[in-house]
Design a protein around this motif. Structure first.
Motif, PDB file in Angstrom:
ATOM      1  N   ASP A  55       1.505 -10.565  10.242  1.00  0.00           N
ATOM      2  CA  ASP A  55       1.986 -10.423   8.866  1.00  0.00           C
ATOM      3  C   ASP A  55       1.100  -9.431   8.117  1.00  0.00           C
ATOM      4  O   ASP A  55       1.567  -8.644   7.309  1.00  0.00           O
ATOM      5  CB  ASP A  55       1.956 -11.766   8.129  1.00  0.00           C
ATOM      6  CG  ASP A  55       2.924 -12.762   8.760  1.00  0.00           C
ATOM      7  OD1 ASP A  55       3.846 -12.317   9.472  1.00  0.00           O
ATOM      8  OD2 ASP A  55       2.741 -13.971   8.549  1.00  0.00           O
ATOM      9  N   SER A  56      -0.210  -9.510   8.377  1.00  0.00           N
ATOM     10  CA  SER A  56      -1.122  -8.570   7.717  1.00  0.00           C
ATOM     11  C   SER A  56      -2.380  -8.429   8.555  1.00  0.00           C
ATOM     12  O   SER A  56      -2.608  -9.194   9.496  1.00  0.00           O
ATOM     13  CB  SER A  56      -1.475  -9.070   6.314  1.00  0.00           C
ATOM     14  OG  SER A  56      -2.124 -10.329   6.410  1.00  0.00           O
ATOM     15  N   GLY A  57      -3.203  -7.444   8.201  1.00  0.00           N
ATOM     16  CA  GLY A  57      -4.423  -7.177   8.951  1.00  0.00           C
ATOM     17  C   GLY A  57      -4.304  -5.909   9.774  1.00  0.00           C
ATOM     18  O   GLY A  57      -3.248  -5.260   9.774  1.00  0.00           O
ATOM     19  N   SER A  58      -5.389  -5.552  10.464  1.00  0.00           N
ATOM     20  CA  SER A  58      -5.395  -4.301  11.221  1.00  0.00           C
ATOM     21  C   SER A  58      -5.976  -4.496  12.612  1.00  0.00           C
ATOM     22  O   SER A  58      -6.790  -5.389  12.838  1.00  0.00           O
ATOM     23  CB  SER A  58      -6.250  -3.246  10.517  1.00  0.00           C
ATOM     24  OG  SER A  58      -6.112  -3.332   9.124  1.00  0.00           O
ATOM     25  N   ILE A  59      -5.547  -3.631  13.505  1.00  0.00           N
ATOM     26  CA  ILE A  59      -6.086  -3.640  14.871  1.00  0.00           C
ATOM     27  C   ILE A  59      -6.663  -2.254  15.165  1.00  0.00           C
ATOM     28  O   ILE A  59      -6.023  -1.233  14.883  1.00  0.00           O
ATOM     29  CB  ILE A  59      -4.979  -3.965  15.895  1.00  0.00           C
ATOM     30  CG1 ILE A  59      -4.388  -5.351  15.598  1.00  0.00           C
ATOM     31  CG2 ILE A  59      -5.512  -3.899  17.324  1.00  0.00           C
ATOM     32  CD1 ILE A  59      -3.188  -5.716  16.434  1.00  0.00           C
ATOM     33  N   ASN A  63     -12.419   2.124  17.417  1.00  0.00           N
ATOM     34  CA  ASN A  63     -12.594   2.461  16.000  1.00  0.00           C
ATOM     35  C   ASN A  63     -11.419   3.203  15.349  1.00  0.00           C
ATOM     36  O   ASN A  63     -11.522   3.640  14.213  1.00  0.00           O
ATOM     37  CB  ASN A  63     -13.881   3.273  15.770  1.00  0.00           C
ATOM     38  CG  ASN A  63     -15.093   2.506  16.250  1.00  0.00           C
ATOM     39  OD1 ASN A  63     -15.175   1.288  16.055  1.00  0.00           O
ATOM     40  ND2 ASN A  63     -16.014   3.200  16.903  1.00  0.00           N
ATOM     41  N   LYS A  64     -10.328   3.340  16.078  1.00  0.00           N
ATOM     42  CA  LYS A  64      -9.170   4.005  15.489  1.00  0.00           C
ATOM     43  C   LYS A  64      -8.061   2.978  15.283  1.00  0.00           C
ATOM     44  O   LYS A  64      -7.766   2.207  16.189  1.00  0.00           O
ATOM     45  CB  LYS A  64      -8.672   5.114  16.434  1.00  0.00           C
ATOM     46  CG  LYS A  64      -8.562   6.466  15.732  1.00  0.00           C
ATOM     47  CD  LYS A  64      -8.170   7.579  16.669  1.00  0.00           C
ATOM     48  CE  LYS A  64      -6.761   7.424  17.224  1.00  0.00           C
ATOM     49  NZ  LYS A  64      -6.571   8.175  18.462  1.00  0.00           N
ATOM     50  N   GLU A  65      -7.477   2.960  14.099  1.00  0.00           N
ATOM     51  CA  GLU A  65      -6.434   1.971  13.865  1.00  0.00           C
ATOM     52  C   GLU A  65      -5.192   2.283  14.709  1.00  0.00           C
ATOM     53  O   GLU A  65      -4.795   3.439  14.834  1.00  0.00           O
ATOM     54  CB  GLU A  65      -6.056   1.926  12.373  1.00  0.00           C
ATOM     55  CG  GLU A  65      -5.034   0.831  12.126  1.00  0.00           C
ATOM     56  CD  GLU A  65      -4.951   0.367  10.668  1.00  0.00           C
ATOM     57  OE1 GLU A  65      -5.622   0.967   9.806  1.00  0.00           O
ATOM     58  OE2 GLU A  65      -4.203  -0.587  10.419  1.00  0.00           O
ATOM     59  N   VAL A  66      -4.639   1.225  15.310  1.00  0.00           N
ATOM     60  CA  VAL A  66      -3.448   1.433  16.132  1.00  0.00           C
ATOM     61  C   VAL A  66      -2.326   0.516  15.660  1.00  0.00           C
ATOM     62  O   VAL A  66      -2.554  -0.472  14.978  1.00  0.00           O
ATOM     63  CB  VAL A  66      -3.729   1.109  17.628  1.00  0.00           C
ATOM     64  CG1 VAL A  66      -4.697   2.101  18.232  1.00  0.00           C
ATOM     65  CG2 VAL A  66      -4.231  -0.331  17.792  1.00  0.00           C
ATOM     66  N   ASN A  67      -1.116   0.884  16.045  1.00  0.00           N
ATOM     67  CA  ASN A  67       0.033   0.063  15.702  1.00  0.00           C
ATOM     68  C   ASN A  67       0.530  -0.639  16.966  1.00  0.00           C
ATOM     69  O   ASN A  67       0.892   0.016  17.936  1.00  0.00           O
ATOM     70  CB  ASN A  67       1.126   0.973  15.116  1.00  0.00           C
ATOM     71  CG  ASN A  67       2.374   0.183  14.788  1.00  0.00           C
ATOM     72  OD1 ASN A  67       2.292  -0.999  14.446  1.00  0.00           O
ATOM     73  ND2 ASN A  67       3.529   0.809  14.919  1.00  0.00           N
ATOM     74  N   VAL A  68       0.478  -1.966  16.970  1.00  0.00           N
ATOM     75  CA  VAL A  68       1.030  -2.684  18.115  1.00  0.00           C
ATOM     76  C   VAL A  68       2.319  -3.359  17.653  1.00  0.00           C
ATOM     77  O   VAL A  68       2.321  -4.482  17.173  1.00  0.00           O
ATOM     78  CB  VAL A  68       0.038  -3.740  18.662  1.00  0.00           C
ATOM     79  CG1 VAL A  68       0.546  -4.322  19.979  1.00  0.00           C
ATOM     80  CG2 VAL A  68      -1.339  -3.149  18.860  1.00  0.00           C
ATOM     81  N   GLY A  69       3.413  -2.631  17.797  1.00  0.00           N
ATOM     82  CA  GLY A  69       4.681  -3.137  17.275  1.00  0.00           C
ATOM     83  C   GLY A  69       5.574  -3.706  18.362  1.00  0.00           C
ATOM     84  O   GLY A  69       6.606  -4.295  18.085  1.00  0.00           O
TER      85      GLY A  69
END
Ligand SMILES: Nc1ncnc2c1ncn2[C@@H]1O[C@H](COP(=O)(O)OP(=O)(O)OP(=O)(O)O)[C@@H](O)[C@H]1O
Ligand SMILES: [Mg+2]
Length: 494
Positions: A55-59, A63-69
């Motif tokens: 629902d919220s937060g980051s992965i 050190n690089k933000e990624v999208n796990v969709g």
């Protein structure tokens, strides 16, 4: 590869099951994740592998933000998961399972079956399984299927591997092989998230331990800085003094006698007696015939020869219905296939073996009675759910196991056979199941418990029967029972 999960939150139908979780994984590290049933462990790693969406937060990866969709995103990131509930395709061969969706082709564009079988064979040997890749998955015991699933994660992935309760169906020997493999891969900088309820294990294999409780991160520690009792306290929120209840010797008269029971090639010449008010433990390696003997007693497998005697009378049990007439209840090891109907509700599952008790005069299900019975057992077993109407599939693994137990207790058995009753169940809930067993024992119920966890077998049994390759190698009394003695007999030694 390094991973950081930051401020992760997740709700299901308005219930918050993960609350601002921070969790990180170093390169080449084994990070254990523990917590009671329903604490949110599986949900957290499912978010990391795109099975659930946060629902919220980051992965962050390195050190690089990624999208796990999606699951594909996580595969592309080199993150693999071996899920808690084994998800193999039972009608396909081992090699087909291993290469599903990633089949190898030869230069002609045809499937390179030979190569795929070769690789499968090699990977299986790496994990201690010397078996034919052409075997149909569903014919193997769950322990083997679990190892194969792990082998296939190792085949495809070289960076991050998540193991959600990988050892729940493995034997001590198989666990050793798995741990050796993990240690080898660590050196190649592979990282692991390791979820388990077997707390002894995490002290053997992990570098750090994180504890979740009710969707909150309680803390992360270096394994070398803490003891098992610290972890239990973090998990349950209080100090637990005993892992097993105090047991009295309540053995009464013999209720079940098994005489020279044989069913080749599964087991042969098995003889033992079971008394009222006794817990008889059954130990042995996976595939030693323990489960099959119980399935014979319960009328699932036909015997070749031998006798089953209940209360001094020989009985013919050719179906589970017959077995239940003789007061036998059987809690299976495989909750997914035999124990539960996953898309039924909790209350429906609990009352299922006991439909008679909830029918009204018109022989129609009395829903009030059903709910009442279900609620009683939910309370008794401390199943964590917001409603008895909840579909079983959406409950945590350990809570599912508690329902399997509860389901059979409603039938008031005289002989209760439990096959790995606490698999995947947390320390607190294990204790609750032990207490129920103890209570039943004191009421005179005769109990057979199959378990691969030696401390549990020793902690709970009045006597322990040890199997090796279809032979009953010996029955040990409580005072002569030790892990070494059991293992020696279970591996064919004297
Ligand atoms: N698909 C879903 N729908 C509704 N609720 C869910 C779903 N998946 C998980 N939950 C709920 O989220 C909570 C956390 O479950 P989760 O499976 O993550 O627990 P766990 O820590 O892995 O427990 P266990 O040790 O028993 O496997 C539980 O209350 C569970 O019922
Ligand atoms: Mg889980």
């Amino acid at each position: 590869m390094k991973i950081k999960m930051q401020d992760i939150s997740k709700s299901f139908y308005g219930v918050k099951v993960l609350k601002n979780i921070n969790f990180d994984l170093e390169e080449g590290e084994v990070h254990a994740l523990v917590g009671e049933n329903g604490a949110g462990k599986s949900t957290l790693v499912k978010i990391l592998t795109g099975i659930y969406l946060k629902d919220s937060g980051s992965i962050f990866v390195d050190n690089k933000e990624v999208n796990v969709g999606s699951v594909k995103d996580s595969i592309d990131l080199n993150i693999a998961i071996v899920q808690q509930e084994i998800a193999t395709l039972p009608n396909m061969t081992i090699w087909e399972n291993m290469f599903l969706g990633r089949e190898l082709k030869n230069s002609w564009g045809f499937l390179d079956v030979k190569k795929m079988k070769e690789i499968t064979k090699e990977k299986l040997i790496n994990i201690g399984l010397n078996i034919d890749p052409d075997i149909i998955m569903g014919t193997l015991p769950i322990g083997k299927q679990q190892l194969i699933t792990i082998a296939s994660a190792l085949l495809w992935n070289k960076k991050v591997i998540i193991l959600d309760e990988p050892t729940s169906a493995l034997t001590t020997k198989e666990i050793d092989v798995l741990f050796d493999t993990i240690r080898k891969l660590k050196k190649e900088k592979v990282s692991f998230i390791y979820i388990t309820h077997r707390l002894e294990e995490i002290f053997e294999i992990s570098d750090r331990i994180s504890v979740l409780r009710d969707g909150e991160m309680i803390g992360t520690n270096k394994t070398s800085d803490v003891e098992i009792s610290d972890i239990i306290k973090m998990m349950v929120g209080y100090t637990m003094h005993d892992r097993y209840p105090k047991m009295k010797n309540t053995s009464g008269k013999t209720i079940l006698k098994v005489d020279n029971l044989t069913c080749e090639p599964l087991y042969r010449n098995v003889s033992f007696e079971l008394k009222e008010g006794e817990i008889l433990g059954f130990s042995g390696l996976m595939g030693s015939g323990r489960t099959e003997i119980m399935q014979t007693i319960f009328g699932i497998i036909k015997k070749d020869s031998g006798k089953i005697i209940i209360n001094d009378e020989e009985v013919k049990i050719n179906s589970p219905i017959k077995a239940r007439k003789y007061g036998i209840a059987y809690i299976t090891e495989n909750r997914k296939e035999e124990g539960l109907i996953l898309d039924f509700s909790l209350s429906e599952n609990i009352v299922l073996p006991n439909l008679k008790a909830i029918l009204n005069k018109m022989k129609i299900i009395d829903h009030k009675k059903q709910e009442k019975l279900a609620e009683d057992y939910i309370k008794k077993l401390d199943i964590r759910t917001d409603s008895p109407k909840k579909i079983v599939q959406t409950l945590s693994g350990g809570n599912q196991q508690k329902i399997v137990v509860g389901k059979w207790l409603t039938t008031n058995p005289k002989i209760l056979i439990l096959d790995e009753p606490t698999r995947g169940v947390d320390v607190g809930a294990k204790y609750e199941i032990y207490e129920i067993m103890n209570e039943l024992k004191e009421q005179g119920v005769a109990i057979i418990m199959i378990s691969s966890e030696l401390p549990e077998i020793i902690g709970m049994s009045d006597r322990v029967a040890v199997m090796h390759e279809g032979n009953l190698r010996g029955i040990l009394n409580k005072d002569e029972c030790s892990q070494e003695k059991i293992m020696t007999l279970a591996t064919g030694g004297k």
